[in-house]
Design an enzyme around this catalytic site. Structure first.
Site, PDB file in Angstrom:
ATOM      1  N   PHE A   1      30.275   0.518 -20.106  1.00 40.29           N
ATOM      2  CA  PHE A   1      30.909  -0.545 -19.817  1.00 40.29           C
ATOM      3  C   PHE A   1      31.694  -0.623 -21.221  1.00 40.29           C
ATOM      4  O   PHE A   1      31.318  -0.319 -22.317  1.00 40.29           O
ATOM      5  CB  PHE A   1      30.505  -1.704 -19.490  1.00 40.29           C
ATOM      6  CG  PHE A   1      30.503  -2.339 -18.166  1.00 40.29           C
ATOM      7  CD1 PHE A   1      30.039  -1.781 -17.077  1.00 40.29           C
ATOM      8  CD2 PHE A   1      31.535  -3.635 -18.147  1.00 40.29           C
ATOM      9  CE1 PHE A   1      30.644  -2.224 -15.677  1.00 40.29           C
ATOM     10  CE2 PHE A   1      31.814  -3.956 -16.696  1.00 40.29           C
ATOM     11  CZ  PHE A   1      31.399  -3.317 -15.599  1.00 40.29           C
TER      12      PHE A   1
ATOM     13  N   HIS B   1      41.480  -9.658 -17.647  1.00 44.07           N
ATOM     14  CA  HIS B   1      40.952  -8.259 -17.414  1.00 44.07           C
ATOM     15  C   HIS B   1      42.004  -7.252 -17.012  1.00 44.07           C
ATOM     16  O   HIS B   1      42.775  -7.452 -16.601  1.00 44.07           O
ATOM     17  CB  HIS B   1      39.964  -8.553 -16.051  1.00 44.07           C
ATOM     18  CG  HIS B   1      39.110  -7.190 -15.850  1.00 44.07           C
ATOM     19  ND1 HIS B   1      39.257  -6.110 -15.401  1.00 44.07           N
ATOM     20  CD2 HIS B   1      37.607  -7.207 -16.007  1.00 44.07           C
ATOM     21  CE1 HIS B   1      38.361  -5.309 -15.392  1.00 44.07           C
ATOM     22  NE2 HIS B   1      37.179  -5.813 -15.660  1.00 44.07           N
TER      23      HIS B   1
ATOM     24  N   LEU C   1      39.936  -7.864  -8.432  1.00 42.91           N
ATOM     25  CA  LEU C   1      39.341  -7.346  -9.557  1.00 42.91           C
ATOM     26  C   LEU C   1      39.054  -5.659  -9.165  1.00 42.91           C
ATOM     27  O   LEU C   1      38.493  -5.661  -8.175  1.00 42.91           O
ATOM     28  CB  LEU C   1      38.018  -8.072  -9.952  1.00 42.91           C
ATOM     29  CG  LEU C   1      37.492  -7.295 -11.447  1.00 42.91           C
ATOM     30  CD1 LEU C   1      38.381  -7.846 -12.633  1.00 42.91           C
ATOM     31  CD2 LEU C   1      36.252  -7.440 -11.706  1.00 42.91           C
TER      32      LEU C   1
ATOM     33  N   GLU D   1      35.545  -3.002 -14.213  1.00 39.75           N
ATOM     34  CA  GLU D   1      35.419  -1.933 -15.220  1.00 39.75           C
ATOM     35  C   GLU D   1      34.466  -0.811 -15.061  1.00 39.75           C
ATOM     36  O   GLU D   1      34.626   0.086 -15.708  1.00 39.75           O
ATOM     37  CB  GLU D   1      35.029  -2.851 -16.430  1.00 39.75           C
ATOM     38  CG  GLU D   1      35.088  -2.160 -17.776  1.00 39.75           C
ATOM     39  CD  GLU D   1      34.706  -3.245 -18.991  1.00 39.75           C
ATOM     40  OE1 GLU D   1      35.681  -4.247 -19.021  1.00 39.75           O
ATOM     41  OE2 GLU D   1      34.250  -2.818 -19.940  1.00 39.75           O
TER      42      GLU D   1
ATOM     43  N   ARG E   1      38.030  -5.529 -23.448  1.00 44.90           N
ATOM     44  CA  ARG E   1      39.181  -5.686 -22.519  1.00 44.90           C
ATOM     45  C   ARG E   1      40.168  -6.244 -23.260  1.00 44.90           C
ATOM     46  O   ARG E   1      41.463  -6.134 -22.607  1.00 44.90           O
ATOM     47  CB  ARG E   1      38.521  -6.841 -21.614  1.00 44.90           C
ATOM     48  CG  ARG E   1      37.398  -6.704 -20.695  1.00 44.90           C
ATOM     49  CD  ARG E   1      36.827  -7.436 -20.034  1.00 44.90           C
ATOM     50  NE  ARG E   1      35.751  -6.525 -18.985  1.00 44.90           N
ATOM     51  CZ  ARG E   1      35.234  -7.391 -18.094  1.00 44.90           C
ATOM     52  NH1 ARG E   1      35.058  -8.656 -18.362  1.00 44.90           N
ATOM     53  NH2 ARG E   1      34.317  -6.565 -17.408  1.00 44.90           N
TER      54      ARG E   1
ATOM     55  N   HIS F   1      40.674 -13.817 -15.751  1.00 48.49           N
ATOM     56  CA  HIS F   1      39.457 -13.499 -15.722  1.00 48.49           C
ATOM     57  C   HIS F   1      38.331 -14.396 -15.909  1.00 48.49           C
ATOM     58  O   HIS F   1      37.548 -14.718 -15.275  1.00 48.49           O
ATOM     59  CB  HIS F   1      39.342 -12.134 -16.051  1.00 48.49           C
ATOM     60  CG  HIS F   1      37.926 -11.367 -15.803  1.00 48.49           C
ATOM     61  ND1 HIS F   1      37.439 -11.250 -14.323  1.00 48.49           N
ATOM     62  CD2 HIS F   1      36.775 -10.996 -16.267  1.00 48.49           C
ATOM     63  CE1 HIS F   1      36.356 -10.696 -14.340  1.00 48.49           C
ATOM     64  NE2 HIS F   1      35.899 -10.609 -15.504  1.00 48.49           N
TER      65      HIS F   1
ATOM     66  N   ARG G   1      34.969 -11.669 -24.784  1.00 47.94           N
ATOM     67  CA  ARG G   1      33.692 -11.400 -23.875  1.00 47.94           C
ATOM     68  C   ARG G   1      33.550  -9.889 -23.507  1.00 47.94           C
ATOM     69  O   ARG G   1      34.693  -9.356 -23.024  1.00 47.94           O
ATOM     70  CB  ARG G   1      33.420 -12.087 -22.678  1.00 47.94           C
ATOM     71  CG  ARG G   1      32.266 -11.546 -22.153  1.00 47.94           C
ATOM     72  CD  ARG G   1      32.097 -12.505 -20.903  1.00 47.94           C
ATOM     73  NE  ARG G   1      32.968 -12.279 -19.605  1.00 47.94           N
ATOM     74  CZ  ARG G   1      32.904 -11.489 -18.562  1.00 47.94           C
ATOM     75  NH1 ARG G   1      31.853 -10.511 -18.889  1.00 47.94           N
ATOM     76  NH2 ARG G   1      33.677 -11.422 -17.703  1.00 47.94           N
TER      77      ARG G   1
ATOM     78  N   SER H   1      28.586 -11.594 -18.933  1.00 44.69           N
ATOM     79  CA  SER H   1      28.705 -13.072 -18.667  1.00 44.69           C
ATOM     80  C   SER H   1      27.680 -13.027 -17.528  1.00 44.69           C
ATOM     81  O   SER H   1      27.079 -14.358 -17.595  1.00 44.69           O
ATOM     82  CB  SER H   1      30.169 -12.968 -17.927  1.00 44.69           C
ATOM     83  OG  SER H   1      30.308 -14.038 -17.106  1.00 44.69           O
TER      84      SER H   1
HETATM   85  C1  LIG Z   1      35.880 -10.685  -9.540  1.00 47.50           C
HETATM   86  C2  LIG Z   1      34.842 -10.744 -10.671  1.00 47.50           C
HETATM   87  C3  LIG Z   1      34.013  -9.879 -11.085  1.00 47.50           C
HETATM   88  C4  LIG Z   1      33.184 -10.021 -12.073  1.00 47.50           C
HETATM   89  N1  LIG Z   1      32.164  -9.084 -12.528  1.00 47.50           N
HETATM   90  C5  LIG Z   1      31.349  -9.302 -13.497  1.00 47.50           C
HETATM   91  C6  LIG Z   1      30.348  -8.452 -13.737  1.00 47.50           C
HETATM   92  O1  LIG Z   1      30.303  -7.295 -13.130  1.00 47.50           O
HETATM   93  N2  LIG Z   1      29.520  -8.798 -14.761  1.00 47.50           N
HETATM   94  C7  LIG Z   1      29.564  -9.869 -15.585  1.00 47.50           C
HETATM   95  O2  LIG Z   1      28.858 -10.123 -16.406  1.00 47.50           O
HETATM   96  N3  LIG Z   1      30.377 -10.762 -15.349  1.00 47.50           N
HETATM   97  C8  LIG Z   1      31.367 -10.691 -14.136  1.00 47.50           C
HETATM   98  N4  LIG Z   1      32.220 -11.706 -13.853  1.00 47.50           N
HETATM   99  C9  LIG Z   1      32.098 -12.734 -14.427  1.00 47.50           C
HETATM  100  C10 LIG Z   1      30.822 -13.671 -13.975  1.00 47.50           C
HETATM  101  O3  LIG Z   1      30.744 -13.454 -12.535  1.00 47.50           O
HETATM  102  C11 LIG Z   1      30.875 -14.995 -13.938  1.00 47.50           C
HETATM  103  O4  LIG Z   1      31.362 -15.664 -15.022  1.00 47.50           O
HETATM  104  C12 LIG Z   1      29.369 -15.850 -13.654  1.00 47.50           C
HETATM  105  O5  LIG Z   1      28.914 -15.255 -12.492  1.00 47.50           O
HETATM  106  C13 LIG Z   1      29.775 -17.353 -13.598  1.00 47.50           C
HETATM  107  O6  LIG Z   1      28.532 -17.962 -12.967  1.00 47.50           O
HETATM  108  P1  LIG Z   1      28.217 -19.406 -13.176  1.00 47.50           P
HETATM  109  O7  LIG Z   1      26.944 -19.582 -12.790  1.00 47.50           O
HETATM  110  O8  LIG Z   1      28.600 -19.921 -14.420  1.00 47.50           O
HETATM  111  O9  LIG Z   1      29.362 -20.047 -12.219  1.00 47.50           O
HETATM  112  P2  LIG Z   1      29.539 -19.801 -10.550  1.00 47.50           P
HETATM  113  O10 LIG Z   1      28.755 -18.396 -10.025  1.00 47.50           O
HETATM  114  O11 LIG Z   1      31.116 -19.832 -10.274  1.00 47.50           O
HETATM  115  O12 LIG Z   1      29.027 -21.116 -10.087  1.00 47.50           O
HETATM  116  C14 LIG Z   1      29.518 -22.346 -10.265  1.00 47.50           C
HETATM  117  C15 LIG Z   1      29.014 -23.387  -8.903  1.00 47.50           C
HETATM  118  O13 LIG Z   1      29.482 -24.381  -9.298  1.00 47.50           O
HETATM  119  C16 LIG Z   1      29.946 -25.206  -8.283  1.00 47.50           C
HETATM  120  N5  LIG Z   1      31.265 -26.143  -8.475  1.00 47.50           N
HETATM  121  C17 LIG Z   1      32.064 -26.130  -9.144  1.00 47.50           C
HETATM  122  N6  LIG Z   1      32.761 -27.237  -9.493  1.00 47.50           N
HETATM  123  C18 LIG Z   1      32.201 -28.079  -8.565  1.00 47.50           C
HETATM  124  C19 LIG Z   1      32.046 -29.541  -8.342  1.00 47.50           C
HETATM  125  N7  LIG Z   1      33.234 -30.174  -8.881  1.00 47.50           N
HETATM  126  N8  LIG Z   1      31.061 -30.247  -7.685  1.00 47.50           N
HETATM  127  C20 LIG Z   1      29.970 -29.423  -7.332  1.00 47.50           C
HETATM  128  N9  LIG Z   1      29.730 -28.255  -7.322  1.00 47.50           N
HETATM  129  C21 LIG Z   1      31.047 -27.499  -8.156  1.00 47.50           C
HETATM  130  C22 LIG Z   1      30.750 -24.092  -7.259  1.00 47.50           C
HETATM  131  O14 LIG Z   1      30.923 -24.466  -6.087  1.00 47.50           O
HETATM  132  C23 LIG Z   1      29.609 -23.035  -7.509  1.00 47.50           C
HETATM  133  O15 LIG Z   1      28.214 -23.301  -6.792  1.00 47.50           O
HETATM  134  C24 LIG Z   1      33.340 -11.178 -12.661  1.00 47.50           C
HETATM  135  C25 LIG Z   1      34.194 -12.341 -12.740  1.00 47.50           C
HETATM  136  C26 LIG Z   1      35.033 -12.054 -11.536  1.00 47.50           C
HETATM  137  C27 LIG Z   1      36.070 -12.968 -11.155  1.00 47.50           C
END
Ligand SMILES: Cc1cc2nc3c(=O)[nH]c(=O)nc-3n(C[C@H](O)[C@H](O)[C@H](O)COP(=O)(O)OP(=O)(O)OC[C@H]3O[C@@H](n4cnc5c(N)ncnc54)[C@H](O)[C@@H]3O)c2cc1C
Length: 594
Positions: A134, A257, A267, A270, A301, A367, A409, A414
């Site tokens: 990566f 990204h 997306l 990568e 990135r 992203h 990042r 992430s």
């Molecule tokens: C397309 C894509 C691919 C990616 N691929 C990678 C990868 O391969 N490797 C990597 O390291 N990172 C990757 N990332 C980044 C990574 O996936 C995210 O940064 C990470 O999964 C975020 O996790 P989280 O638990 O913080 O948030 P999330 O998984 O987004 O969870 C947030 C939660 O909060 C809830 N929520 C939000 N607002 C409220 C509210 N007001 N009330 C109640 N609930 C709420 C949502 O419903 C959800 O349940 C990618 C990102 C994207 C966009």
């Protein structure tokens, strides 16, 4: 369940239906929230986890494609120190190095725990967890070539990790609340008593009392027009924290990204380049030789996104248009079908391009948020952004800023951040629990939430929320994207001012409280505007280029004046900045070349 009557008298427009009481309430059911839930519930705490979505498994983490970084060394030599160096250098030396050290050391434990929970990782022929290359992950403190460090499950890594955690949480008996939209924290100075939510399915407000409250609500990529992020990425948690008096840290650093599908932004992981894919301009050149000759397509990135944007601006986009090509044809059908099947499917369905036969048209896409709610290394929210703990309030995942990513990042760090610091947060809540208390609910605890909703329902103007949202996304795309400069940023400041006015001239015809998606979008829009404001003011005031903040008018990194974190405070009277030092415990900042 407690008697709700104590609150109903003071709720202006929106009725309070229920008061719930748990030891711990977790807002968000992505990787960060679920890890914390598992740790709290495993320790015997009455743990509840809510999501605004219809099911936890739809959380944005499920979209993560390429992998999760950990120096397992399944296929070749690797060390956590190399991973730490890459993370710090990738961050343009703005990451706090104590936190970065924890991230890369805990990475190995976290991936092993996923494995023991049954996560179906792809495997090497010897049965070890498969790893791929990566961007920015290299050998020997930056001196060697790309290293195999990203643990993956084809190109559906987030999907399998999220389902693994969700199954574990269900097995343990974590209580889930779905379609529950958190609106405002219940606070008493720097002490948190829980959260007030809007039940989007049945209408009405709920108050959740808890000793420990975790914000794990993800990012806000929906502030841009071309974005890889899900519809739920609307800064809800960041907005709640700001309203509770907490600053947001390093918001000017937002990642584009390099490879989003033209022109939707979906997306293209990568992992495509990690498996050996090329970036090609209209001249048929692998143009990364001019920007990062040693690491080529596997540079970090920020560098690759700037290179693509520069090629397009120079007229070397494909047929002179606003995109370039990601070419993976030479990988062959077998690798594409086994390691990148989702990429193939998305390309065919959304661009009509089969990557086995044709190159994929791509463009940089919004992203990831490096900045967010400031925390200590165990996810405790810092009320002043520096050292004062907000008792009972925690944050983890993309909504938080611990800060391990600094100004940029690295890929696969992430899912790792969300897992490592979600997990640590759960452990910290268990440790803090004996000293936390259930604070009494004040009569007006639900007032802020009621006013937030009432603000929107009571507007009598004529502007639709979607019109304001389109204006926000266009402005951020034009003025606060891969490259920035004072003129455009100032323009965005006036666009945002205009949007504040328009928010009070808004009108939504549906005044109901159940399944009112327009109301929900209008609330999310308010949060996005607040986040966009923090990003724009931060970008305008930081007169240097560092990581994802690329100022055309200040093209150099300026360690003398800007090797520091930004803290953005906002209340009704306006905003102000404060700053704090970067933890530089191990690596001395150096020029960043790839
Ligand atoms: C397309 C894509 C691919 C990616 N691929 C990678 C990868 O391969 N490797 C990597 O390291 N990172 C990757 N990332 C980044 C990574 O996936 C995210 O940064 C990470 O999964 C975020 O996790 P989280 O638990 O913080 O948030 P999330 O998984 O987004 O969870 C947030 C939660 O909060 C809830 N929520 C939000 N607002 C409220 C509210 N007001 N009330 C109640 N609930 C709420 C949502 O419903 C959800 O349940 C990618 C990102 C994207 C966009």
């Amino acid at each position: 369940m407690e008697d709700p009557k104590i609150l109903t008298e003071n709720v202006v427009d929106v009725p309070l239906r229920n008061v719930h009481k748990h030891d711990v309430i977790i807002i968000g059911a992505g990787l960060a929230g679920l890890w914390a839930a598992i740790k709290c519930k495993s320790a015997g705490l009455d743990t509840a986890c809510m999501t605004k979505l219809s099911m936890p498994q739809r959380s944005h983490s499920t979209a993560a494609q390429g992998g999760i970084a950990a120096s397992l060394g399944s296929l070749e030599e690797d060390h956590w120190e190399w991973h730490m160096f890459d993370t710090v250098k990738g961050s343009d030396f703005l990451a706090d190095q104590d936190a970065a050290e924890i991230l890369v050391k805990d990475a190995i434990t976290v991936v092993r725990e996923y494995e023991h929970m049954g996560a179906p990782f792809s495997r090497t022929p010897d049965g070890l967890i498969a790893q791929r290359k990566f961007g920015g992950h290299v050998k020997d403190f930056g001196r060697g070539g790309p290293v195999l460090r990203a643990c993956y499950a084809a190109d559906r890594t987030g999907h399998v990790l999220l389902h693994t955690l969700w199954q574990k949480a269900m097995e343990l008996g974590v209580r889930f609340y779905t379609e529950m939209f958190a609106v405002s924290l219940i606070t008493d100075g720097p002490k948190c008593a829980g959260v007030v939510t809007w039940d989007t399915k049945n209408g009405g407000l709920h108050a959740f009392k808890a000793k420990g409250t975790l914000i794990a609500t993800g990012g806000y990529g929906r502030a841009w027009k071309i974005t890889a992020t899900s519809y739920s990425y609307t800064a809800d948690g960041q907005y709640m924290a700001l309203r509770a008096g907490v600053p947001l840290e390093d918001m000017e650093f937002f990642q584009f990204h390099p490879t989003g599908l033209f022109d939707r932004g979906i997306l293209m992981t990568e992992g495509c380049r990690g498996e050996g894919g090329f970036l090609i301009n209209d001249l048929g050149e692998r143009f990364m030789k001019d920007y990062a000759p040693a690491k080529m397509e596997l540079a970090p990135r920020d560098i690759v996104s700037r290179a693509i944007t520069s090629e397009i601006e120079a007229g070397r986009g494909i047929k002179g248009g606003p995109y370039i090509h990601l070419d993976i044809r030479h990988l062959g059908a077998e690798i594409i079908n086994t390691r990148l099947p989702q990429i193939r499917e998305i390309s065919i369905k959304f661009a009509g391009v089969d990557p086995i036969q044709e190159p994929i048209p791509i463009v940089p896409t919004a992203h990831y948020s490096m900045g967010g709610i400031p925390t200590d290394i165990d996810g405790r929210v810092l009320f002043d952004g520096k050292s004062q703990i907000f008792a009972g309030l925690y944050a983890a995942g993309e909504c938080a800023c611990v800060s391990v990513h600094g100004a940029n990042r690295l890929g696969c760090n992430s899912t790792l951040d969300a897992s490592v610091f979600g997990r640590r947060c759960g452990i910290a809540i268990v440790k803090d629990f004996p000293n936390l208390e259930h604070l009494p609910l004040e009569e007006d605890s639900a007032k802020m939430a009621s006013e937030e909703i009432g603000f929107i329902l009571n507007q009598k103007g004529s502007i639709k929320p979607v019109e304001i949202r389109d204006e926000l996304q266009a402005g951020m795309q034009n003025y606060v994207a891969v490259f920035r400069e004072e003129k455009g940023l100032s323009k965005m400041v006036s666009v945002i001012g205009d949007m504040h006015n328009k928010m009070s001239q808004m009108y939504i015809s549906d005044k109901t409280l159940a399944y009112n998606t327009t109301l929900m979008e209008a609330m999310e829009l308010r949060h996005l505007i607040a986040a966009a404001e923090a990003v724009t003011y931060g970008a305008l005031s930081r007169t240097e280029s560092r990581g994802a903040q690329a100022r055309r008018d200040f093209p150099k990194r300026d360690d003398e004046n800007w090797l520091k974190h930004t803290l953005y405070f906002r209340d009704k009277s306006g905003f102000r900045f404060d700053y704090k030092d970067v933890n530089l415990s191990r690596f001395v900042p150096e020029e960043r070349k790839y």
